[in-house]
Design a protein around this motif. Structure first.
Motif, PDB file in Angstrom:
ATOM      1  N   VAL A  15     -30.416  -5.418  48.145  1.00  0.00           N
ATOM      2  CA  VAL A  15     -30.851  -5.378  46.748  1.00  0.00           C
ATOM      3  C   VAL A  15     -30.708  -6.728  46.041  1.00  0.00           C
ATOM      4  CG1 VAL A  15     -30.441  -2.899  46.485  1.00  0.00           C
ATOM      5  CG2 VAL A  15     -28.636  -4.514  45.893  1.00  0.00           C
ATOM      6  N   CYS A  16     -30.210  -7.728  46.767  1.00  0.00           N
ATOM      7  CA  CYS A  16     -30.004  -9.059  46.202  1.00  0.00           C
ATOM      8  C   CYS A  16     -31.325  -9.830  46.191  1.00  0.00           C
ATOM      9  CB  CYS A  16     -28.944  -9.782  47.035  1.00  0.00           C
ATOM     10  SG  CYS A  16     -28.810 -11.536  46.726  1.00  0.00           S
ATOM     11  N   GLY A  17     -31.764 -10.246  45.018  1.00  0.00           N
ATOM     12  CA  GLY A  17     -33.011 -11.000  44.892  1.00  0.00           C
ATOM     13  C   GLY A  17     -32.980 -12.312  45.655  1.00  0.00           C
ATOM     14  N   THR A  18     -31.831 -12.985  45.643  1.00  0.00           N
ATOM     15  CA  THR A  18     -31.691 -14.248  46.372  1.00  0.00           C
ATOM     16  C   THR A  18     -31.875 -14.011  47.868  1.00  0.00           C
ATOM     17  OG1 THR A  18     -30.182 -15.073  44.683  1.00  0.00           O
ATOM     18  CG2 THR A  18     -30.141 -16.208  46.801  1.00  0.00           C
ATOM     19  N   CYS A  19     -31.288 -12.936  48.370  1.00  0.00           N
ATOM     20  CA  CYS A  19     -31.427 -12.603  49.795  1.00  0.00           C
ATOM     21  C   CYS A  19     -32.884 -12.297  50.134  1.00  0.00           C
ATOM     22  CB  CYS A  19     -30.550 -11.411  50.160  1.00  0.00           C
ATOM     23  SG  CYS A  19     -28.783 -11.746  50.047  1.00  0.00           S
ATOM     24  N   ARG A  20     -33.539 -11.541  49.268  1.00  0.00           N
ATOM     25  CA  ARG A  20     -34.947 -11.199  49.519  1.00  0.00           C
ATOM     26  C   ARG A  20     -35.815 -12.462  49.535  1.00  0.00           C
ATOM     27  NH1 ARG A  20     -34.026  -6.647  45.927  1.00  0.00           N
ATOM     28  NH2 ARG A  20     -35.215  -7.755  44.347  1.00  0.00           N
ATOM     29  N   SER A  21     -35.533 -13.389  48.617  1.00  0.00           N
ATOM     30  CA  SER A  21     -36.283 -14.656  48.588  1.00  0.00           C
ATOM     31  C   SER A  21     -36.062 -15.446  49.872  1.00  0.00           C
ATOM     32  CB  SER A  21     -35.853 -15.510  47.392  1.00  0.00           C
ATOM     33  OG  SER A  21     -36.177 -14.872  46.186  1.00  0.00           O
ATOM     34  N   ALA A  22     -34.817 -15.477  50.343  1.00  0.00           N
ATOM     35  CA  ALA A  22     -34.493 -16.203  51.563  1.00  0.00           C
ATOM     36  C   ALA A  22     -35.218 -15.592  52.765  1.00  0.00           C
ATOM     37  CB  ALA A  22     -32.983 -16.196  51.800  1.00  0.00           C
ATOM     38  N   ILE A  23     -35.204 -14.268  52.860  1.00  0.00           N
ATOM     39  CA  ILE A  23     -35.866 -13.574  53.970  1.00  0.00           C
ATOM     40  C   ILE A  23     -37.366 -13.870  53.950  1.00  0.00           C
ATOM     41  CG2 ILE A  23     -36.542 -11.273  54.805  1.00  0.00           C
ATOM     42  CD1 ILE A  23     -33.612 -10.411  54.045  1.00  0.00           C
ATOM     43  N   LYS A  24     -37.967 -13.798  52.770  1.00  0.00           N
ATOM     44  CA  LYS A  24     -39.400 -14.078  52.647  1.00  0.00           C
ATOM     45  C   LYS A  24     -39.691 -15.506  53.094  1.00  0.00           C
ATOM     46  CE  LYS A  24     -43.174 -13.943  49.319  1.00  0.00           C
ATOM     47  NZ  LYS A  24     -43.541 -13.841  47.916  1.00  0.00           N
ATOM     48  N   TRP A  25     -38.876 -16.461  52.660  1.00  0.00           N
ATOM     49  CA  TRP A  25     -39.063 -17.873  53.028  1.00  0.00           C
ATOM     50  C   TRP A  25     -38.979 -18.040  54.543  1.00  0.00           C
ATOM     51  CZ3 TRP A  25     -37.271 -22.004  55.596  1.00  0.00           C
ATOM     52  CH2 TRP A  25     -37.708 -23.275  55.202  1.00  0.00           C
ATOM     53  N   LEU A  26     -37.934 -17.468  55.150  1.00  0.00           N
ATOM     54  CA  LEU A  26     -37.722 -17.605  56.597  1.00  0.00           C
ATOM     55  C   LEU A  26     -38.852 -16.955  57.396  1.00  0.00           C
ATOM     56  CD1 LEU A  26     -33.891 -16.963  56.585  1.00  0.00           C
ATOM     57  CD2 LEU A  26     -35.000 -19.141  57.179  1.00  0.00           C
ATOM     58  N   GLU A  27     -39.289 -15.777  56.955  1.00  0.00           N
ATOM     59  CA  GLU A  27     -40.372 -15.092  57.669  1.00  0.00           C
ATOM     60  C   GLU A  27     -41.681 -15.871  57.542  1.00  0.00           C
ATOM     61  OE1 GLU A  27     -38.797 -10.502  57.822  1.00  0.00           O
ATOM     62  OE2 GLU A  27     -40.123 -11.046  56.154  1.00  0.00           O
ATOM     63  N   THR A  28     -41.918 -16.485  56.380  1.00  0.00           N
ATOM     64  CA  THR A  28     -43.104 -17.315  56.195  1.00  0.00           C
ATOM     65  C   THR A  28     -43.089 -18.501  57.154  1.00  0.00           C
ATOM     66  OG1 THR A  28     -43.284 -16.652  53.881  1.00  0.00           O
ATOM     67  CG2 THR A  28     -44.414 -18.674  54.486  1.00  0.00           C
TER      68      THR A  28
END
Length: 124
Positions: A15-28
């Motif tokens: 539920v952490c927005g920072t974590c979600r942003s990091a995951i999106k960046w890494l997957e991209t």
């Protein structure tokens, strides 16, 4: 074609927005992620003893100083009097005390999410 080395371990809180942003960046960037829920499965003492030196950061930087648990335990006043082993045990006992996300390939470690730091560490 993806190489087997294109896999990272990420300790995150869904539920952490920072974590979600990091995951999106890494997957991209094309990384395959082994996701570990940091609250349900915090890194063990042994894992932290490996990761902290790899990060190049002082152990104080590993604490989520804005988190509720950190404040409830009044760690701002207590950390200075604790040994490194005590700090590591404390971090491993409660995933919400740890700054997140933690990303590692076994050789490098980043904590938190800053796009410029990720570009330096994790760009392909």
């Amino acid at each position: 074609m993806t190489q087997p080395t294109d896999k990272l371990t990420i300790y995150h809180y869904p539920v952490c927005g920072t974590c979600r942003s990091a995951i999106k960046w890494l997957e991209t960037e094309g990384w395959e992620l082994d996701r570990i829920h940091i609250k349900e499965t915090p890194p063990s003492v042994e894992v932290l003893q490996e990761l902290i030196p790899l990060s190049g950061l002082d152990i104080k930087k590993w604490f989520n100083t804005s988190g509720e648990v950190y404040k409830e335990l009044q760690l701002k006043d207590k950390l200075a009097g604790m040994t490194e082993d005590e700090k590591i045990k404390l971090l491993s006992s409660h995933g919400m005390l740890i700054k997140r996300p933690i990303v590692t390939d076994g050789k490098r470690v980043t904590i938190g999410f800053k796009p410029e730091a990720y570009t330096e560490a994790w760009s392909h």
